[in-house]
Motif scaffolding. Structure first.
Motif, PDB file in Angstrom:
ATOM      1  N   ARG A  34      29.193   9.750  81.738  1.00 16.68           N
ATOM      2  CA  ARG A  34      27.916   9.585  82.629  1.00 16.68           C
ATOM      3  C   ARG A  34      27.392  11.044  83.015  1.00 16.68           C
ATOM      4  O   ARG A  34      26.355  11.077  83.319  1.00 16.68           O
ATOM      5  CB  ARG A  34      28.449   8.601  83.697  1.00 16.68           C
ATOM      6  CG  ARG A  34      27.876   7.139  83.387  1.00 16.68           C
ATOM      7  CD  ARG A  34      28.300   6.619  84.711  1.00 16.68           C
ATOM      8  NE  ARG A  34      29.845   5.846  84.434  1.00 16.68           N
ATOM      9  CZ  ARG A  34      30.693   5.619  85.422  1.00 16.68           C
ATOM     10  NH1 ARG A  34      30.470   5.817  86.566  1.00 16.68           N
ATOM     11  NH2 ARG A  34      31.817   4.980  85.087  1.00 16.68           N
ATOM     12  N   ALA A  35      28.098  11.938  83.354  1.00 13.55           N
ATOM     13  CA  ALA A  35      27.779  13.236  83.815  1.00 13.55           C
ATOM     14  C   ALA A  35      27.067  13.977  82.844  1.00 13.55           C
ATOM     15  O   ALA A  35      25.911  14.420  83.167  1.00 13.55           O
ATOM     16  CB  ALA A  35      29.046  14.009  84.256  1.00 13.55           C
ATOM     17  N   ALA A  36      27.412  13.771  81.461  1.00 10.14           N
ATOM     18  CA  ALA A  36      26.881  14.517  80.346  1.00 10.14           C
ATOM     19  C   ALA A  36      25.351  13.840  80.476  1.00 10.14           C
ATOM     20  O   ALA A  36      24.288  14.515  80.171  1.00 10.14           O
ATOM     21  CB  ALA A  36      27.447  14.330  79.111  1.00 10.14           C
ATOM     22  N   LYS A  37      25.230  12.556  80.493  1.00 11.16           N
ATOM     23  CA  LYS A  37      23.875  12.054  80.310  1.00 11.16           C
ATOM     24  C   LYS A  37      23.166  12.223  81.658  1.00 11.16           C
ATOM     25  O   LYS A  37      21.831  12.539  81.300  1.00 11.16           O
ATOM     26  CB  LYS A  37      24.053  10.461  80.278  1.00 11.16           C
ATOM     27  CG  LYS A  37      24.495   9.982  78.869  1.00 11.16           C
ATOM     28  CD  LYS A  37      24.406   8.513  78.715  1.00 11.16           C
ATOM     29  CE  LYS A  37      25.440   7.940  78.009  1.00 11.16           C
ATOM     30  NZ  LYS A  37      25.651   6.697  77.812  1.00 11.16           N
ATOM     31  N   SER A  38      23.670  12.257  82.659  1.00 10.13           N
ATOM     32  CA  SER A  38      22.843  12.595  83.914  1.00 10.13           C
ATOM     33  C   SER A  38      22.392  14.280  83.778  1.00 10.13           C
ATOM     34  O   SER A  38      21.308  14.281  84.347  1.00 10.13           O
ATOM     35  CB  SER A  38      23.557  12.609  85.288  1.00 10.13           C
ATOM     36  OG  SER A  38      24.629  13.724  85.119  1.00 10.13           O
TER      37      SER A  38
ATOM     38  N   ASN B  60      22.518   9.886  73.965  1.00  8.44           N
ATOM     39  CA  ASN B  60      23.854   9.163  73.609  1.00  8.44           C
ATOM     40  C   ASN B  60      24.658   9.939  72.864  1.00  8.44           C
ATOM     41  O   ASN B  60      25.864  10.204  72.936  1.00  8.44           O
ATOM     42  CB  ASN B  60      23.409   7.813  73.059  1.00  8.44           C
ATOM     43  CG  ASN B  60      23.124   6.915  74.256  1.00  8.44           C
ATOM     44  OD1 ASN B  60      23.720   7.263  75.514  1.00  8.44           O
ATOM     45  ND2 ASN B  60      22.761   5.835  74.015  1.00  8.44           N
ATOM     46  N   TRP B  61      24.049  10.476  71.567  1.00  8.27           N
ATOM     47  CA  TRP B  61      24.892  11.047  70.532  1.00  8.27           C
ATOM     48  C   TRP B  61      25.308  12.404  70.940  1.00  8.27           C
ATOM     49  O   TRP B  61      26.442  12.403  70.713  1.00  8.27           O
ATOM     50  CB  TRP B  61      23.880  11.296  69.242  1.00  8.27           C
ATOM     51  CG  TRP B  61      24.424  12.037  68.165  1.00  8.27           C
ATOM     52  CD1 TRP B  61      24.100  13.355  67.962  1.00  8.27           C
ATOM     53  CD2 TRP B  61      25.457  11.727  67.313  1.00  8.27           C
ATOM     54  NE1 TRP B  61      24.897  13.836  66.875  1.00  8.27           N
ATOM     55  CE2 TRP B  61      25.997  12.970  66.624  1.00  8.27           C
ATOM     56  CE3 TRP B  61      26.657  10.707  67.385  1.00  8.27           C
ATOM     57  CZ2 TRP B  61      26.983  12.773  65.788  1.00  8.27           C
ATOM     58  CZ3 TRP B  61      27.307  10.575  66.217  1.00  8.27           C
ATOM     59  CH2 TRP B  61      27.634  11.763  65.624  1.00  8.27           C
ATOM     60  N   THR B  62      24.663  13.237  71.439  1.00 11.30           N
ATOM     61  CA  THR B  62      25.003  14.688  71.918  1.00 11.30           C
ATOM     62  C   THR B  62      26.507  14.161  73.191  1.00 11.30           C
ATOM     63  O   THR B  62      27.341  14.950  73.140  1.00 11.30           O
ATOM     64  CB  THR B  62      24.166  15.225  72.947  1.00 11.30           C
ATOM     65  OG1 THR B  62      22.779  15.271  72.104  1.00 11.30           O
ATOM     66  CG2 THR B  62      24.254  16.800  72.919  1.00 11.30           C
TER      67      THR B  62
ATOM     68  N   TRP C  64      29.308  13.337  70.662  1.00 15.58           N
ATOM     69  CA  TRP C  64      29.610  14.296  69.971  1.00 15.58           C
ATOM     70  C   TRP C  64      30.251  15.504  70.762  1.00 15.58           C
ATOM     71  O   TRP C  64      31.313  16.257  70.463  1.00 15.58           O
ATOM     72  CB  TRP C  64      28.538  14.701  68.982  1.00 15.58           C
ATOM     73  CG  TRP C  64      29.153  15.466  67.779  1.00 15.58           C
ATOM     74  CD1 TRP C  64      28.614  16.946  67.627  1.00 15.58           C
ATOM     75  CD2 TRP C  64      29.956  15.592  66.869  1.00 15.58           C
ATOM     76  NE1 TRP C  64      29.199  17.481  66.610  1.00 15.58           N
ATOM     77  CE2 TRP C  64      30.124  16.527  66.178  1.00 15.58           C
ATOM     78  CE3 TRP C  64      30.747  14.190  66.714  1.00 15.58           C
ATOM     79  CZ2 TRP C  64      30.877  16.607  65.233  1.00 15.58           C
ATOM     80  CZ3 TRP C  64      31.779  14.337  65.492  1.00 15.58           C
ATOM     81  CH2 TRP C  64      31.734  15.304  64.862  1.00 15.58           C
ATOM     82  N   ARG C  65      29.677  15.772  71.816  1.00 13.57           N
ATOM     83  CA  ARG C  65      29.832  17.279  72.420  1.00 13.57           C
ATOM     84  C   ARG C  65      31.106  16.904  73.691  1.00 13.57           C
ATOM     85  O   ARG C  65      31.715  17.838  73.885  1.00 13.57           O
ATOM     86  CB  ARG C  65      28.763  17.975  73.186  1.00 13.57           C
ATOM     87  CG  ARG C  65      27.851  18.201  72.185  1.00 13.57           C
ATOM     88  CD  ARG C  65      27.775  19.529  71.373  1.00 13.57           C
ATOM     89  NE  ARG C  65      27.970  20.730  72.228  1.00 13.57           N
ATOM     90  CZ  ARG C  65      26.972  21.345  72.970  1.00 13.57           C
ATOM     91  NH1 ARG C  65      25.796  21.007  72.408  1.00 13.57           N
ATOM     92  NH2 ARG C  65      26.996  22.229  73.726  1.00 13.57           N
ATOM     93  N   VAL C  66      31.177  15.501  74.189  1.00 14.37           N
ATOM     94  CA  VAL C  66      32.030  15.475  75.177  1.00 14.37           C
ATOM     95  C   VAL C  66      33.101  14.521  74.733  1.00 14.37           C
ATOM     96  O   VAL C  66      34.321  14.952  74.871  1.00 14.37           O
ATOM     97  CB  VAL C  66      31.149  14.974  76.377  1.00 14.37           C
ATOM     98  CG1 VAL C  66      32.289  14.758  77.584  1.00 14.37           C
ATOM     99  CG2 VAL C  66      30.240  15.934  76.851  1.00 14.37           C
ATOM    100  N   TYR C  67      32.642  13.269  74.379  1.00 12.02           N
ATOM    101  CA  TYR C  67      33.820  12.259  74.069  1.00 12.02           C
ATOM    102  C   TYR C  67      34.622  12.680  72.882  1.00 12.02           C
ATOM    103  O   TYR C  67      36.098  12.740  73.105  1.00 12.02           O
ATOM    104  CB  TYR C  67      33.210  11.049  73.922  1.00 12.02           C
ATOM    105  CG  TYR C  67      34.020   9.798  73.986  1.00 12.02           C
ATOM    106  CD1 TYR C  67      34.395   9.164  75.276  1.00 12.02           C
ATOM    107  CD2 TYR C  67      34.766   9.406  73.085  1.00 12.02           C
ATOM    108  CE1 TYR C  67      35.249   8.056  75.401  1.00 12.02           C
ATOM    109  CE2 TYR C  67      35.749   8.310  73.215  1.00 12.02           C
ATOM    110  CZ  TYR C  67      36.036   7.601  74.305  1.00 12.02           C
ATOM    111  OH  TYR C  67      36.843   6.541  74.211  1.00 12.02           O
TER     112      TYR C  67
END
Lengths: 423, 362
Positions: free
Chosen positions: A322-326, A331-333, A336-339
């Motif tokens: 959620r933090a990444a998206k905020s 979704n993909w980034t 791929w970069r966080v999860y």
């Protein structure tokens, strides 16, 4: 404060120096810990390490020739293999003396079997000759050279004696050479004739197919583990049962079930024909080949991939995504970069588990593998239970163990074993 | 409490040896075969002597396991059912006891000595043959077309009989059949097979059908493949085919041509205590007499190994059909046969197997 000015060692309450007192109490603690794990240690040692060690020792142990034919081995030392001529009378004399003792103990047939691994025909040569040599008296019936050649003309051939001489060493590399499609000859190690080279091919196949199975397990397990980790606990537990249920079913049953599914008149082919996707006369060959082994083993090893992945993914906080998206990630980034990087330890643990299990698998390839889908372990089983060449089986097993340890070392160097998490 | 326990321990110690003495472990192949032995030998023997017989279905690994037991110094088996080739190996390695047929086995009812009654089938000093079985072919009557195969070379004739065949995943028998169908005379087969050129010739013949073969390693595979319609013909033991044809009523028929005879029988492991040895010998004397061997044929279609048993073979115990025409040794079936060549395969097994496996993997 008076202690600080004192010059002697710091003393414990009972008057002994503190250092010694500490060391003693640590030693007691260590002993207690050792006593607690001692039963396990002894168990592992007695039931695991010693038997495996003694089995592995067979891959080099070769006392049979020198024990059964002690005098002959000594007499053969003066004989030159290169000469191409049969040895002289002393060798024959020593041989008859040895054989009379060996026949008494029923050792000569064992020796024949041992030498038959190296030279076809030795088994029957020793068995046949045994019956006749029994009647000879080593003290009186000399000379023996002619008599032995009369029994079987092979005793007059240099080749027969060369085999005995070549394999009379107590510790041999012969089994390891055999295991890599070579053989021990009087002229040193030589490559097996092409029509007998099979084992290296099987090693390669085992490694490649285990790699394919591991990859297909990763691809199939990842979404499942992700789903399990992100669903509400109740649903996840239900699905988890579905993962574990086949895991609790007998391996043999699951493999046999694949046989029913995959054969040409089987469920999958019937369905495809019925749907019109495959013509009736060109049904897919899904079993008795490498495809069958890959499908069945992927299914059987899948839980070993899902479980470690699941336990790692469970610990990844959904807030990270959620933090990444905020911050504006798609979704993909975000995945791929966080999860994904956070889930790598799970993949690592699953992969190493599945790969090492796959490399030693035996029963599934035997049943569904046909000729193109069998592993090196099937050959080991053959030499253990059918051909009884335990030395060769031990050498193959040692190589397999070595390969696993090497891969583990590589994995540790590249990925780092600390990154493997099972929970 | 402590005295009670001690008393219990003492009683157990006293009772235990007696209890063990009343038990013996007999090792065999399992399935219908073990069942036939149970009904023909074990049950009557237990009834007669009160000995409890424990069955172990480990015969497939008997040689390896006996070797391991011998090395561990603890042989737990009393009597073992093995094929003749394994019996010869066990005898060679000193893992099986020598048995003298004339003093340690029952004579025929008419007084013929056991050694004469068994005749050539006593292929090893340690081995008491029990049955003659054969490896032969079965075919699907509904899938082979209008003309049913009558001879072995139909296996190699993919033009007349298109479809998959199943063959055992080892060179033994397959190499002989290949040479036979490549024009080698029956009496020359082993001379040819002993040469590298002959081995290549056999593999080349097998090469012609390689893509049409499903290779089996368990005796139950071919019957299953035939029942599923996966193969149109396949080799296996004749008793398995009998069961598919007569008991399960599948559309399968026998092709007896060029069947390979083999023997199956008893050995006693070396190194038993005198007491166990005596009981094992007593069992073998009982189980290999003329009537008992004929009895086994009531339950399975394997021929008794004693000449004097053959006339006593009757009807199947459950199906009520005449068993004689289903025996591999029946003159009608045994027109063209091989006897498994123990000597040849003892020598050439390692060598030819390596070539065969390399060929399979190609």
């Amino acid at each position: 404060m008076s202690d600080a000015t004192q010059s002697g060692p710091v003393l414990a309450a009972d008057g002994t120096p503190l250092k010694r007192s500490l060391a003693r109490s640590l030693r007691v603690q260590k002993m207690r810990a050792m006593a607690l794990i001692a039963p396990l240690l002894i168990f592992v040692l007695v039931s695991f390490i010693i038997p495996i060690g003694s089995m592995l020792f067979r891959s080099v142990e070769n006392g049979m020739v020198s024990q059964t034919l002690p005098l002959t081995v000594v007499a053969l030392q003066d004989w030159d293999v290169e000469s191409g001529e049969a040895p002289d009378e002393p060798v024959y004399q020593a041989f008859v003396a040895d054989m009379v003792v060996a026949i008494e103990n029923k050792e000569h047939t064992k020796l024949g079997t041992r030498l038959n691994y190296e030279q076809t025909g030795m088994s029957s040569l020793f068995r046949k000759s045994g019956r006749k040599i029994k009647r000879l008296d080593p003290a009186e019936d000399a000379p023996f050279k002619e008599k032995l050649i009369d029994i079987d003309k092979k005793w007059g051939e240099a080749e027969t004696w060369a085999v005995i001489k070549t394999h009379s060493v107590k510790i041999t590399n012969g089994y390891f050479l055999n295991a890599v499609d070579m053989r021990r000859t009087p002229e040193g190690a030589q490559v097996q004739p092409e029509d007998k080279r099979i084992l290296i091919k099987l090693f390669q196949r085992t490694l490649i197919m285990s790699l394919i199975i591991t990859c297909s397990c990763i691809l199939l397990a990842y979404p499942v583990a992700w789903l399990l980790a992100n669903l509400p606990a109740r649903t996840a537990n239900m699905l988890m049962i579905l993962v574990l249920l086949p895991f609790w079913t007998s391996l043999l049953v699951r493999t046999s079930a694949w046989k029913v599914m995959l054969q040409q008149q089987g469920v999958i082919n019937e369905t495809l024909v019925w749907l019109g996707l495959v013509a009736d006369d060109s049904r897919l060959a899904l079993i008795n080949n490498a495809t069958g082994t890959i499908i069945a083993m992927t299914h059987i090893l899948l839980p070993f991939m899902i479980l470690p992945m699941y336990s790692v993914m469970r610990t990844i906080q959904p807030t990270y995504l959620r933090a990444a998206k905020s911050m504006g990630a798609t979704n993909w980034t975000a995945f791929w970069r966080v999860y994904f990087p956070l889930s790598v330890p799970g993949i690592g643990a699953g992969s190493i588990l599945v790969f090492i299990l796959a490399i030693g698998y035996y029963i599934t390839p035997e049943i569904v593998g046909g000729t193109k889908g069998v592993f090196i372990s099937n050959r080991i089983a053959y030499h253990i239970s059918s051909s009884l060449n335990w030395g060769l089986a031990a050498a193959l097993g040692t190589i397999l163990l070595g390969v696993v340890l090497l891969l583990y070392w590589c994995y540790d160097k590249i990925v780092g074993i600390d990154n493997v998490k099972l929970g | 409490m402590k005295t009670k326990l001690t008393a219990l321990a003492v009683t157990t110690a006293l009772v235990a040896p007696a209890a063990i003495a009343e038990e013996m472990t007999i090792v065999s192949w399992g399935g219908a075969y073990s069942k036939s032995q149970l009904r023909a030998y074990h049950e009557p023997y237990s009834e007669k002597t009160g000995v409890t017989i424990i069955n172990d279905d480990s015969s497939a690994e008997a040689v390896a396991k006996l070797r391991a037991m011998d090395e561990a110094g603890n042989v737990t088996w009393d009597v073992v059912d093995v094929v003749a080739a394994d019996a010869i190996r066990l005898c060679d390695e000193g893992l099986a006891m020598e048995i003298d047929p004339d003093t340690q086995l029952a004579a025929a009812p008419d007084g013929t000595s056991a050694s004469e009654d068994f005749g050539d089938l006593l292929v090893s000093e340690c081995f008491i043959p029990q049955i003659v079985y054969s490896t032969t072919f079965g075919y699907r009557t509904d899938l082979v077309g209008d003309t049913a195969p009558t001879e072995i070379c139909a296996v190699f004739d993919t033009a007349t009989y298109p479809g998959k065949r199943s063959l055992e995943k080892r060179p033994i028998n397959n190499m002989e059949w290949a040479l036979l169908c490549d024009g080698v005379a029956k009496e020359d087969v082993y001379d040819v097979l002993a040469t590298p050129e002959g081995q290549d010739q056999a593999l080349a013949k097998l090469d012609t059908i390689k893509d049409d073969v499903i290779w089996w390693s368990a005796g139950a595979d071919t019957p299953q493949l035939l029942a599923d319609g996966e193969v149109i013909m396949g080799s296996t033991y004749n008793g398995r085919l009998f069961s598919v044809i007569e008991e399960q009523k599948q559309p399968v028929a026998m092709l007896w041509d060029a069947q390979v005879f083999d023997l199956d029988g008893w050995i006693i492991p070396a190194g038993l205590s005198d007491e166990r040895k005596a009981r094992a010998l007593d069992y073998i004397m009982f189980a290999t007499d003329t009537q008992r061997l004929a009895d086994q044929a009531k339950y399975i279609s394997y021929g008794p190994a004693r000449a004097s048993s053959a006339p006593l073979v009757g009807k199947h115990a459950d199906l009520g059909i005449d068993m004689a025409p289903h025996m591999p040794t029946d003159p009608e079936n045994a027109k063209n046969t091989f006897l498994y060549n123990y000597e040849f395969w003892a020598d050439y097994r390692d060598d030819i197997d390596a070539k065969f496996q390399a060929w399979l993997a190609k």
